[in-house]
Scaffold this motif. Structure first.
Motif, short mmCIF file in Angstrom:
data_model
loop_
_atom_site.label_atom_id
_atom_site.label_comp_id
_atom_site.label_asym_id
_atom_site.label_seq_id
_atom_site.Cartn_x
_atom_site.Cartn_y
_atom_site.Cartn_z
N GLN A 169 -65.82 47.67 4.52
CA GLN A 169 -64.41 48.06 4.61
C GLN A 169 -63.61 47.59 3.40
O GLN A 169 -62.57 48.19 3.09
CB GLN A 169 -63.81 47.50 5.90
N ARG A 170 -64.04 46.56 2.72
CA ARG A 170 -63.37 46.15 1.49
C ARG A 170 -63.92 46.94 0.30
O ARG A 170 -63.16 47.35 -0.58
CB ARG A 170 -63.57 44.65 1.25
N LEU A 171 -65.22 47.14 0.27
CA LEU A 171 -65.82 47.77 -0.90
C LEU A 171 -65.43 49.24 -1.04
O LEU A 171 -65.41 49.76 -2.16
CB LEU A 171 -67.35 47.63 -0.83
N ILE A 172 -65.12 49.91 0.07
CA ILE A 172 -64.70 51.31 -0.04
C ILE A 172 -63.36 51.42 -0.75
O ILE A 172 -63.02 52.46 -1.34
CB ILE A 172 -64.63 51.97 1.36
N LEU A 173 -62.57 50.34 -0.74
CA LEU A 173 -61.25 50.36 -1.38
C LEU A 173 -61.32 50.08 -2.87
O LEU A 173 -60.36 50.37 -3.59
CB LEU A 173 -60.33 49.33 -0.71
N THR A 174 -62.42 49.53 -3.34
CA THR A 174 -62.49 49.12 -4.74
C THR A 174 -62.48 50.32 -5.70
O THR A 174 -62.14 50.15 -6.87
CB THR A 174 -63.75 48.29 -4.99
N SER A 175 -62.85 51.49 -5.23
CA SER A 175 -62.92 52.67 -6.10
C SER A 175 -61.65 53.51 -6.05
O SER A 175 -61.58 54.53 -6.74
CB SER A 175 -64.12 53.54 -5.71
N ILE A 176 -60.66 53.13 -5.26
CA ILE A 176 -59.44 53.93 -5.17
C ILE A 176 -58.69 53.97 -6.51
O ILE A 176 -58.26 55.05 -6.94
CB ILE A 176 -58.55 53.41 -4.03
N PRO A 177 -58.50 52.85 -7.23
CA PRO A 177 -57.85 52.96 -8.55
C PRO A 177 -58.63 53.86 -9.51
O PRO A 177 -58.01 54.64 -10.26
CB PRO A 177 -57.81 51.51 -9.04
N LEU A 178 -59.95 53.76 -9.50
CA LEU A 178 -60.76 54.64 -10.35
C LEU A 178 -60.54 56.10 -9.98
O LEU A 178 -60.45 56.97 -10.86
CB LEU A 178 -62.23 54.27 -10.22
N THR A 179 -60.42 56.39 -8.68
CA THR A 179 -60.17 57.76 -8.24
C THR A 179 -58.82 58.26 -8.71
O THR A 179 -58.68 59.41 -9.15
CB THR A 179 -60.25 57.83 -6.71
N LEU A 180 -57.81 57.39 -8.67
CA LEU A 180 -56.48 57.79 -9.14
C LEU A 180 -56.49 58.06 -10.64
O LEU A 180 -55.92 59.06 -11.12
CB LEU A 180 -55.46 56.71 -8.80
N PHE A 181 -57.13 57.19 -11.41
CA PHE A 181 -57.24 57.41 -12.85
C PHE A 181 -58.01 58.69 -13.14
O PHE A 181 -57.68 59.44 -14.07
CB PHE A 181 -57.92 56.22 -13.52
N ALA A 182 -59.04 58.96 -12.34
CA ALA A 182 -59.83 60.17 -12.54
C ALA A 182 -59.02 61.42 -12.23
O ALA A 182 -59.12 62.44 -12.93
CB ALA A 182 -61.09 60.14 -11.68
N ALA A 183 -58.19 61.35 -11.16
CA ALA A 183 -57.36 62.50 -10.81
C ALA A 183 -56.35 62.81 -11.91
O ALA A 183 -56.12 63.97 -12.27
CB ALA A 183 -56.65 62.24 -9.48
N VAL A 184 -55.74 61.76 -12.47
CA VAL A 184 -54.81 61.96 -13.58
C VAL A 184 -55.57 62.46 -14.81
O VAL A 184 -55.09 63.31 -15.57
CB VAL A 184 -54.06 60.66 -13.89
N GLY A 185 -56.80 61.95 -14.99
CA GLY A 185 -57.61 62.38 -16.13
C GLY A 185 -57.99 63.84 -16.07
O GLY A 185 -58.15 64.49 -17.11
N VAL A 186 -58.17 64.38 -14.85
CA VAL A 186 -58.48 65.81 -14.72
C VAL A 186 -57.35 66.64 -15.30
O VAL A 186 -57.56 67.65 -15.98
CB VAL A 186 -58.75 66.17 -13.24
N LEU A 206 -65.38 66.51 -10.63
CA LEU A 206 -64.50 67.35 -11.44
C LEU A 206 -64.24 66.73 -12.81
O LEU A 206 -64.16 67.45 -13.82
CB LEU A 206 -63.17 67.56 -10.71
N CYS A 207 -64.12 65.41 -12.86
CA CYS A 207 -63.92 64.74 -14.15
C CYS A 207 -65.12 64.97 -15.07
O CYS A 207 -64.96 65.27 -16.26
CB CYS A 207 -63.72 63.24 -13.93
N VAL A 208 -66.30 64.80 -14.52
CA VAL A 208 -67.51 65.00 -15.33
C VAL A 208 -67.60 66.45 -15.80
O VAL A 208 -67.97 66.73 -16.96
CB VAL A 208 -68.76 64.61 -14.52
N TYR A 209 -67.23 67.37 -14.93
CA TYR A 209 -67.30 68.79 -15.31
C TYR A 209 -66.33 69.11 -16.44
O TYR A 209 -66.69 69.74 -17.45
CB TYR A 209 -66.99 69.66 -14.09
N PHE A 210 -65.08 68.67 -16.31
CA PHE A 210 -64.08 69.00 -17.33
C PHE A 210 -64.34 68.25 -18.64
O PHE A 210 -63.95 68.71 -19.70
CB PHE A 210 -62.67 68.69 -16.83
N ALA A 211 -64.99 67.08 -18.55
CA ALA A 211 -65.27 66.33 -19.77
C ALA A 211 -66.47 66.89 -20.52
O ALA A 211 -66.53 66.82 -21.75
CB ALA A 211 -65.51 64.87 -19.44
N SER A 212 -67.44 67.45 -19.81
CA SER A 212 -68.68 67.89 -20.46
C SER A 212 -68.74 69.39 -20.70
O SER A 212 -69.59 69.86 -21.45
CB SER A 212 -69.88 67.48 -19.60
N SER A 213 -67.87 70.16 -20.08
CA SER A 213 -67.93 71.62 -20.24
C SER A 213 -67.03 72.06 -21.38
O SER A 213 -66.19 71.31 -21.87
CB SER A 213 -67.51 72.31 -18.93
#
Length: 293
Positions: A209-226, A133-140
Motif C-alpha cells: 500500500q505504500r509502494l504503489i504510491l511511490t510511482s505517482i510523481p513519476l506518473t504525473l511527470f510522465a503525463a506532463v511529458g506526453v 505513451l511516454c515511450v511511444y512518443f519519445a521513440s516514434s
C-alpha cells in the motif's frame, strides 16, 4: 394389598379409590386419550385459527398487501441509492487522498490509505499506460509541433494519422499490462527482503500500500511529458528523470516507515539490494526480448 397414592386408603384387588386426587387423575387421563392431544374438542387449535371464511390460509397462499409490497419496493430502492452514494463517496475520498498525496507525498506515505489489491492493480495499470505513451512518443517519429501533431491525428496526413492513433492505443494497453507486472515484481522484491532479512510478518497487500504510491510523481511527470513531447523530446526525458528520482526518494521513505525498528543505514543498503535485483531482472528481460526479436 394396594393403597391409594393420594389418600393412602387400602384398596382391594381391582378397586379404584374415589378420593378427589384419584378421580381428577382418571378424568385427565381419559380426556387426553379422547381428544388426541388437542383438547376437549378434538381439533387442532392452529387449524381453528387458520380457518377463515370456510377455507384455510397458509403462508404460501396468503395474498400480500399491495401497500406493503409498495413499501418494501421503496425500501429496496432506498437501500440501493444509499449504497450508490456510499460508492460515490468512496471514489471522492480516493481522489481527495491522491490530491493530498500530491501536495504532501512524504507525509501521506507515512500513513497510507488502505487500498485493496484490485485498486492497487488499477493504479498500476493507469501508471503503466501513461508510461507506455511516454515511450511511444519519445521513440516514434511523431511530428513535433502542436499543429502538425493535431493534423496528423485527425487524418490530415492520410492513413498515417489513424496508424499513429492505433499505435498509441497499443502502447497504452501494453503499458498497462507492463505496469501491473512491474508493480508485482517491484513490491514482491522488497516484500521478500523484509520477510527473509528483516523477519517482517507483514502480508503482501498491506506492505504494497505504500509502494504503489511511490510511482505517482513519476506518473504525473510522465503525463506532463506526453504533452511536451509534441514540442521537445528532450523536455520529456528530463521530466522522466525527475519523476524517477522522486520515486527513489519515496521508496526510501516508504521502507523507512515499514522497517522503522532498524537503522536507516541498514534500510538504505536493503533498498539498494532491492534495486539491484530489480534492475538485473529488467535488463535480463530486455536482453531476452532483443535476442528473441
Amino acid at each position: 394389598m394396594r393403597s391409594c397414592m393420594y389418600c393412602g386408603r387400602e384398596l382391594a384387588d381391582g378397586e379404584q379409590c374415589s378420593c378427589a386426587g384419584a378421580a381428577a387423575r382418571r378424568a385427565a387421563k381419559s380426556g387426553a386419550n379422547g381428544s388426541g392431544g388437542y383438547g376437549a374438542s378434538g381439533q387442532n387449535p392452529q387449524s381453528e385459527q387458520n380457518k377463515q371464511g370456510g377455507y384455510y390460509r397458509t403462508g404460501y397462499t396468503q395474498t400480500e398487501n399491495p401497500l406493503k409490497r409498495l413499501w418494501n419496493r421503496y425500501k429496496t430502492k432506498r437501500r440501493a441509492a444509499k449504497a450508490g452514494r456510499a460508492s460515490n463517496k468512496e471514489m471522492h475520498g480516493f481522489f481527495s487522498y491522491i490530491y493530498r498525496f500530491i501536495k504532501s507525498p512524504a507525509t501521506e506515505i507515512a500513513n497510507p490509505r488502505a487500498f485493496s489489491m484490485p485498486q492497487m492493480l488499477l493504479i498500476a495499470a493507469v501508471q503503466g499506460a501513461i508510461a507506455g505513451l511516454c515511450v511511444y512518443f519519445a521513440s516514434s517519429g511523431v511530428p513535433r509541433g502542436w499543429l502538425r501533431a493535431i493534423a496528423n491525428i485527425i487524418g490530415f496526413g492520410g492513413v498515417n494519422g489513424f496508424r499513429s492513433v492505433a499505435r498509441a492505443v497499443e502502447a497504452a494497453v501494453s503499458g498497462a499490462a507492463g505496469g501491473i507486472f512491474f508493480f508485482l515484481i517491484y513490491s514482491g522484491i522488497f516484500w521478500l527482503i523484509g520477510k527473509f532479512i528483516f523477519r517482517s510478518g507483514t502480508r503482501f497487500t498491506p506492505f504494497s500500500q505504500r509502494l504503489i504510491l511511490t510511482s505517482i510523481p513519476l506518473t504525473l511527470f510522465a503525463a506532463v511529458g506526453v504533452l511536451f513531447s509534441f514540442i521537445s523530446t528532450t523536455t520529456l526525458m528530463i521530466l522522466l528523470m525527475c519523476g524517477t528520482l522522486s520515486s527513489f526518494i519515496l521508496t526510501y521513505v516508504s521502507l523507512n516507515e515499514e522497517w522503522s525498528s532498524f537503522s536507516e543505514s541498514r534500510i538504505m543498503y536493503a533498498m539498494l539490494l532491492g534495486y539491484f535485483v530489480l534492475f538485473t531482472f529488467v535488463f535480463s528481460l530486455l536482453r531476452v526480448s532483443v535476442i528473441g526479436g
